[in-house]
Scaffold this motif. Sequence first.
Motif, PDB file in Angstrom:
ATOM      1  N   THR A  83     -10.828 -10.407 -19.785  1.00 25.76           N
ATOM      2  CA  THR A  83      -9.853 -10.812 -18.772  1.00 25.76           C
ATOM      3  C   THR A  83     -10.539 -11.565 -17.645  1.00 25.76           C
ATOM      4  O   THR A  83     -11.758 -11.695 -17.611  1.00 25.76           O
ATOM      5  CB  THR A  83      -9.181  -9.563 -18.181  1.00 25.76           C
ATOM      6  OG1 THR A  83     -10.177  -8.793 -17.507  1.00 25.76           O
ATOM      7  CG2 THR A  83      -8.553  -8.718 -19.261  1.00 25.76           C
ATOM      8  N   HIS A  94      -5.675  -5.679 -20.893  1.00 17.78           N
ATOM      9  CA  HIS A  94      -4.315  -6.001 -20.463  1.00 17.78           C
ATOM     10  C   HIS A  94      -3.336  -6.004 -21.640  1.00 17.78           C
ATOM     11  O   HIS A  94      -3.741  -5.950 -22.789  1.00 17.78           O
ATOM     12  CB  HIS A  94      -4.310  -7.369 -19.790  1.00 17.78           C
ATOM     13  CG  HIS A  94      -5.067  -7.373 -18.483  1.00 17.78           C
ATOM     14  ND1 HIS A  94      -5.267  -8.514 -17.768  1.00 17.78           N
ATOM     15  CD2 HIS A  94      -5.664  -6.382 -17.784  1.00 17.78           C
ATOM     16  CE1 HIS A  94      -5.962  -8.229 -16.682  1.00 17.78           C
ATOM     17  NE2 HIS A  94      -6.220  -6.948 -16.672  1.00 17.78           N
ATOM     18  N   GLY A  95      -2.053  -6.061 -21.315  1.00 14.00           N
ATOM     19  CA  GLY A  95      -1.046  -6.272 -22.350  1.00 14.00           C
ATOM     20  C   GLY A  95      -0.517  -5.003 -22.975  1.00 14.00           C
ATOM     21  O   GLY A  95       0.177  -5.054 -23.991  1.00 14.00           O
ATOM     22  N   GLN A 147      -6.692 -10.944 -23.541  1.00 13.80           N
ATOM     23  CA  GLN A 147      -6.325  -9.634 -23.014  1.00 13.80           C
ATOM     24  C   GLN A 147      -7.507  -8.676 -22.998  1.00 13.80           C
ATOM     25  O   GLN A 147      -7.457  -7.647 -22.354  1.00 13.80           O
ATOM     26  CB  GLN A 147      -5.170  -9.053 -23.820  1.00 13.80           C
ATOM     27  CG  GLN A 147      -3.880  -9.727 -23.429  1.00 13.80           C
ATOM     28  CD  GLN A 147      -2.835  -9.653 -24.500  1.00 13.80           C
ATOM     29  OE1 GLN A 147      -3.146  -9.621 -25.691  1.00 13.80           O
ATOM     30  NE2 GLN A 147      -1.595  -9.609 -24.086  1.00 13.80           N
TER      31      GLN A 147
END
Lengths: 186, 472
Positions: free
Chosen positions: B293, B14-15, B290
């Motif tokens: 997760t 993520h991110g 991140q």
Amino acid sequence: MPDEENKLFFGVFTDEDDCLEATKACTEANFTYHDVLAPYAVHGLDRAMGLPFSKITWVTFLCGMMGCTIAFLGMGYMSYWDWPLNIGGKETLPVPAMIPIMFELTVLFGGVCTMLALFAFCFLFPGKQARLFHARQTDDRFVIVLEVDEDFNEAKAREIFTANHAEDIREVDADYDINSGPEGAA
Amino acid sequence: MAHHYSELRMPLVHGGKTMHDITNDVCGSIEGKPSMLWWIGWMVSGLVALMGVLTIGFQIYKGIGTWGLNKTVGWGFDITNFVFWIGIGHAGTLISAVLFLFRQKWRTSINRSAEAMTLFAVMCAGLFPLIHMGRPWIGFLWAAPYPNLRGPLWVNIRSPLLWDVFAISTYFSISLVFWYIGLIPDLATVRDRAKHWARKFFYGTLSMGWRGSVRHWNHYETSYMIFAGLATPLVFSVHSIVSMDFATSVLPGWHTTIFPPYFVAGAIFSGFAMVLTLLLIARETMNLKQYITEDHLENMGKVIILTGSMVGLAYGTEMFMAWYSGSMYEQYAFINRATGPFAWSYWIMVSCNVISPQTLWFRKLRRSPIFLFIMSIFVNIGMWFERFVIIVTSLHRDYLPSSWAHYYPTHVEIMELIGSFGIFFFLFFCFIRLLPGIAFGEVKGVMKMGQKHKHEEKPGNDQTPAAEVSHA
């Protein structure tokens, strides 16, 4: 290993897809690869370069078989030949009871020899100096290095690299290495 | 501007990270100064490990008499700890090898630390049979296929205890090889970022001059696949053989044919619980949310509920088979487990292993880090007690009632158990400080998840990561 005479021509890419496309084009145009460098295993890049499948599987197979045989012969020697024991009248060559150790030694020999073969095939050893064309070659840059031999077509190479968004294109000496050269971190 | 994002799959990281961000994040945690939390964890676990080592020294000096074992209960905490730690190790191999063969790409964020966990758990496991020998320095003569001084008499190749020696040493060696091969490309990245000569030397030596040549990657990927293929049957064989230590005996409560699959399921169950315990701490203290997760946590929760249910089924099957066998000794062994003097340990086992993982049928709970952390501790406790129940309750009622006995662990045994946790966590803290704790080379390889490849979508070659759109 670097060729003594030929200069090298390389392009630096920032994306695996660009590098893959450029490699396919270079293979098609019959360029001689000095090396293609990638920070991680890109799916299909080895085939795009025209590399055959690795022969390392044979090492694993043969060494695994060797481990299995050594286990069988070793245990057979111990319990049948050297010092047979009568345990409740059971077989002195108890093949079913030998299977676990035969399996374990198959895996042990196969695995350890695969590691050694990998180091041998790639000529890796502790303390070897890695040859770098770009400071971030093991981070996020992909480098295609071509040999500048008799039938090297620079215009064509430049065209392929540019079309695939090469970040940097250079012609350098055969012993180019940023570890020894003035080029520091990019 | 055509944004290409996830009609494909959820991104694994993520991110909206770039590849360089990933390198910076993971290498950053071993390049900068360690955090206060790390220092505290390192020192506390180091002190506990030291206590364990001193206790072991005391026990070796004084002898096995410092343990609470007796003529009837000849295996107690020692073999319980051994089986427990071996089981913990299995999740690491499952994540690195089995999930690799099944192309489960989410494994990339967690496989490095799970493999490290395997190694440290196997070290802790190997410790207990070794010190159980009383005089471990001549253990070599007893366990290795070596003509010993009573003969020359050889080791008994019919004995599962000998198979165990081979299984555990092969398991440790292959896990170490697998882990090290996986580390080499990441170590090369750390080497190329190093400024200090000592770091250059350390990582330069370990990375063996890896430069990322595709010719090397060709061999590398083939051998990685081979290691996964070898480690997968290996991991099943190891715990099957451990279970045969019990199953090939004639003791009621031990000699059941379901032991191998039951032990393997239990091993994966406990191992995943330990992976969760460690990773929930790591993602909290080292800012890895991140990478590890909630999707990763949820997947691990699913494995726990599957293997937990298999373990529950095995408890039921054991009970049923004891009744169905018509053998009064077998029936007594199982009734005694649930109602005898060790009933408390049996019911701790059942509530931790069968009941607690069933809560994970709820998605909300599978995605809650705090809940998972508590649950993973329960499973760890329950799985330790499972081995305790199997070993001690089966032994303490001998065939002759005059030989019946009870078992009380001494402070030495308890301190050695706690000490083994100290050793395990101490090694883990050293590992996340010295080596890249996330296999970022492999994470980069799956970055394109949730993104179309360029050749699939030619017009507009922009590089917006899917994660940015769907998760920011």
